[in-house]
Design a protein around this motif. Structure first.
Motif, PDB file in Angstrom:
ATOM      1  N   THR A 150      -5.258  -6.707   5.960  1.00  0.00           N
ATOM      2  CA  THR A 150      -4.751  -6.573   4.601  1.00  0.00           C
ATOM      3  C   THR A 150      -4.742  -7.967   3.984  1.00  0.00           C
ATOM      4  O   THR A 150      -4.098  -8.873   4.512  1.00  0.00           O
ATOM      5  CB  THR A 150      -3.349  -5.969   4.593  1.00  0.00           C
ATOM      6  OG1 THR A 150      -3.398  -4.676   5.204  1.00  0.00           O
ATOM      7  CG2 THR A 150      -2.835  -5.814   3.159  1.00  0.00           C
ATOM      8  N   GLY A 189      -2.116  -2.611  -5.347  1.00  0.00           N
ATOM      9  CA  GLY A 189      -2.580  -2.300  -3.996  1.00  0.00           C
ATOM     10  C   GLY A 189      -3.815  -1.431  -4.032  1.00  0.00           C
ATOM     11  O   GLY A 189      -3.759  -0.283  -4.501  1.00  0.00           O
ATOM     12  N   GLN A 190      -4.929  -1.970  -3.579  1.00  0.00           N
ATOM     13  CA  GLN A 190      -6.184  -1.210  -3.451  1.00  0.00           C
ATOM     14  C   GLN A 190      -6.755  -0.804  -4.809  1.00  0.00           C
ATOM     15  O   GLN A 190      -7.565   0.120  -4.888  1.00  0.00           O
ATOM     16  CB  GLN A 190      -5.952   0.040  -2.598  1.00  0.00           C
ATOM     17  CG  GLN A 190      -7.088   0.414  -1.659  1.00  0.00           C
ATOM     18  CD  GLN A 190      -7.184  -0.519  -0.461  1.00  0.00           C
ATOM     19  OE1 GLN A 190      -6.232  -1.227  -0.140  1.00  0.00           O
ATOM     20  NE2 GLN A 190      -8.324  -0.517   0.202  1.00  0.00           N
ATOM     21  N   SER A 197       2.467   2.111  -2.403  1.00  0.00           N
ATOM     22  CA  SER A 197       2.987   0.743  -2.418  1.00  0.00           C
ATOM     23  C   SER A 197       4.322   0.673  -3.146  1.00  0.00           C
ATOM     24  O   SER A 197       5.223  -0.078  -2.742  1.00  0.00           O
ATOM     25  CB  SER A 197       1.968  -0.199  -3.061  1.00  0.00           C
ATOM     26  OG  SER A 197       1.570   0.264  -4.340  1.00  0.00           O
ATOM     27  N   ALA A 217      -4.089 -10.390   0.679  1.00  0.00           N
ATOM     28  CA  ALA A 217      -3.389 -10.531  -0.598  1.00  0.00           C
ATOM     29  C   ALA A 217      -3.830 -11.805  -1.291  1.00  0.00           C
ATOM     30  O   ALA A 217      -3.896 -12.868  -0.669  1.00  0.00           O
ATOM     31  CB  ALA A 217      -1.868 -10.558  -0.373  1.00  0.00           C
ATOM     32  N   SER A 219      -0.286   2.990   4.452  1.00  0.00           N
ATOM     33  CA  SER A 219       0.588   2.116   3.676  1.00  0.00           C
ATOM     34  C   SER A 219       0.167   0.667   3.923  1.00  0.00           C
ATOM     35  O   SER A 219      -0.921   0.406   4.450  1.00  0.00           O
ATOM     36  CB  SER A 219       2.045   2.351   4.064  1.00  0.00           C
ATOM     37  OG  SER A 219       2.230   2.125   5.451  1.00  0.00           O
ATOM     38  N   TYR A 220       1.011  -0.267   3.566  1.00  0.00           N
ATOM     39  CA  TYR A 220       0.695  -1.695   3.687  1.00  0.00           C
ATOM     40  C   TYR A 220       1.645  -2.338   4.691  1.00  0.00           C
ATOM     41  O   TYR A 220       2.766  -1.847   4.901  1.00  0.00           O
ATOM     42  CB  TYR A 220       0.788  -2.368   2.311  1.00  0.00           C
ATOM     43  CG  TYR A 220      -0.184  -1.758   1.337  1.00  0.00           C
ATOM     44  CD1 TYR A 220      -1.520  -2.154   1.318  1.00  0.00           C
ATOM     45  CD2 TYR A 220       0.207  -0.733   0.482  1.00  0.00           C
ATOM     46  CE1 TYR A 220      -2.428  -1.555   0.454  1.00  0.00           C
ATOM     47  CE2 TYR A 220      -0.694  -0.127  -0.374  1.00  0.00           C
ATOM     48  CZ  TYR A 220      -2.009  -0.543  -0.381  1.00  0.00           C
ATOM     49  OH  TYR A 220      -2.914   0.066  -1.217  1.00  0.00           O
ATOM     50  N   PHE A 223      -3.702  -6.862  -3.545  1.00  0.00           N
ATOM     51  CA  PHE A 223      -4.001  -6.783  -2.116  1.00  0.00           C
ATOM     52  C   PHE A 223      -4.790  -5.526  -1.779  1.00  0.00           C
ATOM     53  O   PHE A 223      -4.754  -4.531  -2.504  1.00  0.00           O
ATOM     54  CB  PHE A 223      -2.715  -6.858  -1.281  1.00  0.00           C
ATOM     55  CG  PHE A 223      -1.577  -6.026  -1.805  1.00  0.00           C
ATOM     56  CD1 PHE A 223      -1.429  -4.678  -1.456  1.00  0.00           C
ATOM     57  CD2 PHE A 223      -0.629  -6.576  -2.669  1.00  0.00           C
ATOM     58  CE1 PHE A 223      -0.382  -3.917  -1.937  1.00  0.00           C
ATOM     59  CE2 PHE A 223       0.433  -5.820  -3.165  1.00  0.00           C
ATOM     60  CZ  PHE A 223       0.556  -4.490  -2.796  1.00  0.00           C
ATOM     61  N   TRP A 224      -5.513  -5.632  -0.677  1.00  0.00           N
ATOM     62  CA  TRP A 224      -6.371  -4.542  -0.204  1.00  0.00           C
ATOM     63  C   TRP A 224      -6.223  -4.375   1.302  1.00  0.00           C
ATOM     64  O   TRP A 224      -6.154  -5.361   2.041  1.00  0.00           O
ATOM     65  CB  TRP A 224      -7.847  -4.839  -0.488  1.00  0.00           C
ATOM     66  CG  TRP A 224      -8.276  -4.810  -1.907  1.00  0.00           C
ATOM     67  CD1 TRP A 224      -8.823  -3.761  -2.595  1.00  0.00           C
ATOM     68  CD2 TRP A 224      -8.228  -5.907  -2.847  1.00  0.00           C
ATOM     69  NE1 TRP A 224      -9.120  -4.134  -3.882  1.00  0.00           N
ATOM     70  CE2 TRP A 224      -8.760  -5.447  -4.071  1.00  0.00           C
ATOM     71  CE3 TRP A 224      -7.798  -7.237  -2.761  1.00  0.00           C
ATOM     72  CZ2 TRP A 224      -8.873  -6.256  -5.196  1.00  0.00           C
ATOM     73  CZ3 TRP A 224      -7.894  -8.047  -3.880  1.00  0.00           C
ATOM     74  CH2 TRP A 224      -8.428  -7.562  -5.078  1.00  0.00           C
ATOM     75  N   ASN A 225      -6.222  -3.122   1.740  1.00  0.00           N
ATOM     76  CA  ASN A 225      -6.398  -2.806   3.156  1.00  0.00           C
ATOM     77  C   ASN A 225      -7.889  -2.730   3.447  1.00  0.00           C
ATOM     78  O   ASN A 225      -8.607  -1.958   2.793  1.00  0.00           O
ATOM     79  CB  ASN A 225      -5.783  -1.445   3.497  1.00  0.00           C
ATOM     80  CG  ASN A 225      -4.276  -1.480   3.624  1.00  0.00           C
ATOM     81  OD1 ASN A 225      -3.691  -2.505   3.978  1.00  0.00           O
ATOM     82  ND2 ASN A 225      -3.630  -0.357   3.353  1.00  0.00           N
ATOM     83  N   TYR A 237      -6.988  -3.071  10.893  1.00  0.00           N
ATOM     84  CA  TYR A 237      -6.879  -3.341   9.461  1.00  0.00           C
ATOM     85  C   TYR A 237      -6.643  -4.828   9.229  1.00  0.00           C
ATOM     86  O   TYR A 237      -5.903  -5.489   9.965  1.00  0.00           O
ATOM     87  CB  TYR A 237      -5.701  -2.573   8.851  1.00  0.00           C
ATOM     88  CG  TYR A 237      -5.967  -1.120   8.581  1.00  0.00           C
ATOM     89  CD1 TYR A 237      -6.630  -0.699   7.435  1.00  0.00           C
ATOM     90  CD2 TYR A 237      -5.523  -0.139   9.469  1.00  0.00           C
ATOM     91  CE1 TYR A 237      -6.861   0.645   7.185  1.00  0.00           C
ATOM     92  CE2 TYR A 237      -5.741   1.211   9.219  1.00  0.00           C
ATOM     93  CZ  TYR A 237      -6.407   1.605   8.076  1.00  0.00           C
ATOM     94  OH  TYR A 237      -6.629   2.934   7.820  1.00  0.00           O
TER      95      TYR A 237
END
Length: 265
Positions: free
Chosen positions: A257, A113-114, A61, A259, A33-34, A141-143, A255
């Protein structure tokens, strides 16, 4: 590690994109998850509760934003992923974002997300501007997963041995360097759409410990992995499993993350 879709032909990108829905239940179970701090910040900055989640997939997300008090509508091109999201309580419409018909609906925040690297950054920003209310926000946003150096090196050796033709087998950049092109493209697309103010970029650092079985559950969900021949998948997972066993049966993934956000003028 996930495949970053750079330097591939359009038909190859479509095949990679379609691979995510091959086992949507595994995707929903295994993918991270984020960070809660990011979700809370985006929700708090939204001028209202209405959120459009572009490329919502199985709803990872979307559910987080619902828990933060938002009313979420998901959009995803893959009906298999959308079905899983709906079963978890997310309303989803199946379409490519650029071609999706909003039917006069508007939103306070558009998130992705991603997935924003699968959307044309200029056309996507224009569509987001169309459906955002004044003062609304586009936040994508991306992990970015960063294994410990010794684990990363061993994983790279396994990929190079089993799948030498894969781009990741030839990668010379760090994961953050590889993803940086996505952040830049997203910001440039927002700048090209004059309806947005200057985009900003925020980074959230966090970590998660994976057991051997947890990581092996996630690996097949990475871009294009479901398309590998069964014997290649088996050899890849065996090699990665052995690498994790060698460091004690678990490892801590760092990680970042990131944004990228712009406000609708």
């Amino acid at each position: 590690m996930p495949t970053i879709p750079s330097g591939q032909q359009p038909h190859q990108l479509r095949q990679v994109a379609e691979s995510f829905g091959a086992d949507p239940e595994r995707y929903d179970r295994a993918r991270p998850s984020y960070p809660g701090a990011m979700v809370a910040a985006i929700a708090a900055d939204s001028p209202g509760p209405d959120v459009l989640d572009v490329g919502c997939g199985t709803g990872i997300s979307s559910r987080q934003f619902q828990a933060a008090g938002c009313k979420v509508l998901g959009i995803d091109v893959d009906a298999r992923m959308a079905d899983v999201a709906r079963r978890s309580g997310v309303e989803v419409e199946v379409a490519a974002f650029e071609a999706w018909e909003p039917a006069g609906r508007t939103f306070d925040t558009v998130i992705a997300g991603q997935t924003w690297h699968w959307v044309d950054p200029v056309a996507g920003a224009a569509k987001a501007a169309q459906v955002l209310r004044p003062g609304g926000r586009l936040s994508v946003f991306w992990n970015v997963a960063q294994p410990p150096p010794e684990v990363s090196a061993t994983f790279a050796e396994v990929y190079a041995r089993v799948l030498p033709e894969l781009p990741i087998s030839k990668a010379t950049m760090t994961p953050l360097e590889g993803y940086a092109v996505m952040f830049t493209n997203a910001a440039d697309g927002m700048r090209a759409e004059k309806a947005f103010g200057e985009p900003d970029q925020t980074r959230y650092d966090w970590e998660r410990t994976y057991t051997r079985d947890e990581w092996l559950d996630q690996v097949p969900t990475h871009g294009g992995h479901s398309r590998f021949a069964p014997e290649q998948q088996a050899e890849l997972l065996a090699g990665i499993g052995a690498a994790i066993d060698a460091v004690g049966g678990a490892f801590t993934m760092e990680y970042a993350t990131v944004a990228v956000t712009a406000v609708r003028i």
